[in-house]
Design a protein around this motif. Structure first.
Motif, mmCIF file in Angstrom:
data_model
loop_
_atom_site.group_PDB
_atom_site.id
_atom_site.type_symbol
_atom_site.label_atom_id
_atom_site.label_comp_id
_atom_site.label_asym_id
_atom_site.label_seq_id
_atom_site.Cartn_x
_atom_site.Cartn_y
_atom_site.Cartn_z
ATOM 1 N N ARG A 155 0.869 -1.248 -0.060
ATOM 2 C CA ARG A 155 -0.105 -0.074 -0.188
ATOM 3 C C ARG A 155 0.735 1.428 0.098
ATOM 4 N NH1 ARG A 155 -5.601 -0.506 2.843
ATOM 5 N NH2 ARG A 155 -4.586 0.409 4.688
ATOM 6 N N MET A 156 2.121 1.342 0.710
ATOM 7 C CA MET A 156 2.951 2.415 0.859
ATOM 8 C C MET A 156 3.454 2.605 -0.808
ATOM 9 S SD MET A 156 4.886 2.283 4.248
ATOM 10 C CE MET A 156 4.360 1.053 5.503
ATOM 11 N N ARG A 157 3.883 1.372 -1.332
ATOM 12 C CA ARG A 157 4.366 1.655 -2.606
ATOM 13 C C ARG A 157 3.390 2.448 -3.694
ATOM 14 N NH1 ARG A 157 9.074 -0.504 -2.858
ATOM 15 N NH2 ARG A 157 9.513 -2.152 -2.012
ATOM 16 N N VAL A 158 2.104 1.957 -3.595
ATOM 17 C CA VAL A 158 0.960 2.403 -4.388
ATOM 18 C C VAL A 158 1.009 3.967 -4.062
ATOM 19 C CG1 VAL A 158 -1.422 2.331 -4.885
ATOM 20 C CG2 VAL A 158 -0.197 0.237 -4.563
ATOM 21 N N LEU A 159 0.940 4.242 -2.952
ATOM 22 C CA LEU A 159 0.904 5.740 -2.518
ATOM 23 C C LEU A 159 2.231 6.424 -3.169
ATOM 24 C CD1 LEU A 159 -0.549 5.154 1.087
ATOM 25 C CD2 LEU A 159 -1.898 6.347 -0.696
ATOM 26 N N PHE A 180 11.402 -0.595 3.745
ATOM 27 C CA PHE A 180 10.850 0.526 3.259
ATOM 28 C C PHE A 180 11.639 0.997 1.907
ATOM 29 C CE2 PHE A 180 7.905 0.391 6.459
ATOM 30 C CZ PHE A 180 8.387 0.311 7.631
ATOM 31 N N GLU A 181 12.484 0.368 1.668
ATOM 32 C CA GLU A 181 13.349 0.690 0.407
ATOM 33 C C GLU A 181 12.511 0.802 -0.654
ATOM 34 O OE1 GLU A 181 16.467 -1.885 -0.759
ATOM 35 O OE2 GLU A 181 17.538 -0.522 -2.107
ATOM 36 N N GLY A 182 12.723 1.828 -1.353
ATOM 37 C CA GLY A 182 11.899 2.077 -2.667
ATOM 38 C C GLY A 182 10.701 2.960 -2.619
ATOM 39 N N ILE A 183 10.284 3.048 -1.186
ATOM 40 C CA ILE A 183 9.275 3.748 -0.939
ATOM 41 C C ILE A 183 9.733 5.390 -0.732
ATOM 42 C CG2 ILE A 183 7.296 4.221 0.786
ATOM 43 C CD1 ILE A 183 7.355 1.205 1.035
ATOM 44 N N LYS A 184 8.686 6.161 -1.159
ATOM 45 C CA LYS A 184 9.083 7.475 -1.043
ATOM 46 C C LYS A 184 8.526 8.101 0.461
ATOM 47 C CE LYS A 184 8.136 9.331 -5.584
ATOM 48 N NZ LYS A 184 7.016 10.093 -6.176
ATOM 49 N N ALA A 185 9.731 7.780 1.411
ATOM 50 C CA ALA A 185 9.363 8.229 2.858
ATOM 51 C C ALA A 185 9.883 9.468 3.345
ATOM 52 C CB ALA A 185 10.242 6.969 3.874
ATOM 53 N N LYS A 186 8.839 10.355 3.458
ATOM 54 C CA LYS A 186 9.039 11.500 4.112
ATOM 55 C C LYS A 186 9.945 11.609 5.439
ATOM 56 C CE LYS A 186 8.613 16.116 3.317
ATOM 57 N NZ LYS A 186 8.847 16.768 1.905
ATOM 58 N N THR A 187 9.081 10.966 6.392
ATOM 59 C CA THR A 187 9.841 11.001 7.737
ATOM 60 C C THR A 187 9.617 9.624 8.331
ATOM 61 O OG1 THR A 187 8.132 11.596 9.285
ATOM 62 C CG2 THR A 187 9.128 13.266 8.155
ATOM 63 N N PHE A 188 10.546 9.406 9.460
ATOM 64 C CA PHE A 188 10.119 8.020 10.216
ATOM 65 C C PHE A 188 9.954 8.842 11.534
ATOM 66 C CE2 PHE A 188 10.775 4.566 7.653
ATOM 67 C CZ PHE A 188 11.772 4.912 6.595
ATOM 68 N N ILE A 189 8.865 8.665 12.160
ATOM 69 C CA ILE A 189 8.321 8.918 13.348
ATOM 70 C C ILE A 189 8.399 8.158 14.422
ATOM 71 C CG2 ILE A 189 6.412 10.279 14.486
ATOM 72 C CD1 ILE A 189 5.009 10.596 11.627
ATOM 73 N N ALA A 190 8.787 8.745 15.649
ATOM 74 C CA ALA A 190 8.954 7.849 16.861
ATOM 75 C C ALA A 190 8.823 8.598 18.000
ATOM 76 C CB ALA A 190 10.338 7.305 16.989
ATOM 77 N N GLY A 191 8.418 8.090 19.090
ATOM 78 C CA GLY A 191 8.104 9.015 20.304
ATOM 79 C C GLY A 191 9.223 8.516 21.257
ATOM 80 N N ARG A 192 8.908 7.373 22.103
ATOM 81 C CA ARG A 192 9.904 6.905 23.206
ATOM 82 C C ARG A 192 11.061 6.522 22.818
ATOM 83 N NH1 ARG A 192 4.882 3.455 25.454
ATOM 84 N NH2 ARG A 192 4.935 3.610 23.289
ATOM 85 N N ALA A 193 11.133 6.086 21.603
ATOM 86 C CA ALA A 193 12.297 5.415 21.232
ATOM 87 C C ALA A 193 13.543 6.461 21.101
ATOM 88 C CB ALA A 193 12.192 4.537 19.756
ATOM 89 N N LEU A 194 12.785 7.645 20.705
ATOM 90 C CA LEU A 194 13.992 8.964 20.489
ATOM 91 C C LEU A 194 14.044 9.752 21.768
ATOM 92 C CD1 LEU A 194 12.916 9.978 16.957
ATOM 93 C CD2 LEU A 194 14.853 9.027 17.543
#
Lengths: 214, 214
Positions: A155-159, A180-194
């Motif tokens: 679904r991410m690829r289609v988008l 997620f290689e090949g997907i147009k990823a704008k950001t990776f979001i995290a909360g506690r992990a960061l």
């Protein structure tokens, strides 16, 4: 496209905690998000405060705007947001109203992908000039201990192919980035992990992985 | 069922205005709603303030909760809300989490009917013990000058038959009330129509109509 960015989601129920977390992480994140919980806890003063304290960061106001779009959008952009989120469940007229306000402020709209949204819906967002959406890992998958599914990735690829850059969230760890290689990823979001004690190391590990694939 | 109640939706972008409006209308409304716009403008202090000033009214916090349900629900109920709204687009796990918190507080959940929700979705809400939903007049219809459509009425009937009481909103005027005869209407919601100079007369006219049909 530019490399995926790193985004901290601030979801404390009080502003002081959010300000402290943002202070601790700002040197290794690109985007600071006032999460929905923080926005409802403290109101627009949370956006004002974080915008003032972090003038160089991208500021996101995660309202998941569902109705009253023009007013909510104006409020958040005036308070200093660069990007605001709009629910996939909003009427297209609401989404359009938000986009118009975003254009007035040189800001951007991100569609929060919840509910029974279709690819026809996605095309109508693209037709409005919307270029961003936020993809959440399925909670059922997460609870069942299943990682990102082939259906998520496809679904991410289609988008991506439709011209939408996806912000990706849901227990993101460095070991997942390659999925997620090949997907147009704008950001990776995290909360506690960061935000926790090992946040800086996690950010570095995420960037190392990002640099391999974008 | 009890007669439909009258609800004021407070959607100002500042608390002072909301407090003034609530003060002016409290004698002729049953339910005071902190609208999404006000909740994002001012945060939970808006709920706290209106709950304190109107201890006898039903207080609604219209968050259209889409994720992080347990935390958002707890925040709003602790601030004094009796009812909170949850988006039809939320994952069922989120809706369930909100319902559990509501039960702890003797509060109630109302599903905000946005997006591509289905009758199967509605059944899953009923199965969770949710008894309320909010039905908005189609914006396209409103913009085209069309009143409530037969499809609107028939969807509300189906929801009623499933055991869901509907709060009805979207340019509600006394002349419309008869359209909803036979539907389990929980409240009729209005904003400016009740807040303006003729609000009291409008409320009386609405109640006269309500008394004819329920």
């Amino acid at each position: 496209m530019t490399k995926p960015l790193l985004q901290i989601a601030l979801d404390s129920t009080d502003l002081a905690t959010a300000v402290t977390v943002a202070n601790n992480v700002e040197s290794f994140v690109d985007v600071i998000e006032i999460g929905t919980i923080l926005a409802f806890a403290e109101g627009m003063s949370a956006v004002n405060t974080l915008r003032k304290r972090h003038p160089e960061h991208i500021i996101v106001c995660d309202m998941k705007t569902t109705d009253g779009g023009a007013i909510l959008a104006k409020m958040a952009f005036e308070a200093g947001a660069d990007w605001i989120t709009v629910s996939a469940a909003a009427h297209i007229a609401t989404i359009e109203a938000c986009k118009k306000v975003a254009d007035d402020f040189n800001g951007e709209i991100q569609i929060e992908l919840y509910g029974n949204w279709t690819l026809n819906d996605a095309q109508s967002w693209v037709d409005l000039g919307i270029k961003q959406a936020i993809y959440h890992r399925s909670r059922d998958a997460e609870l069942a201990g299943v990682s990102w599914t082939p259906e998520d990735i496809s679904r991410m690829r289609v988008l991506s192919e439709m011209g939408i850059e996806v912000s990706i969230t849901g227990g993101i760890v460095p070991e997942d980035i390659h999925l997620f290689e090949g997907i147009k990823a704008k950001t990776f979001i995290a909360g506690r992990a960061l935000a926790n004690d090992t946040g800086k190391a996690t950010a570095e590990a995420l960037r190392t992985e990002i640099n391999k694939y974008w």
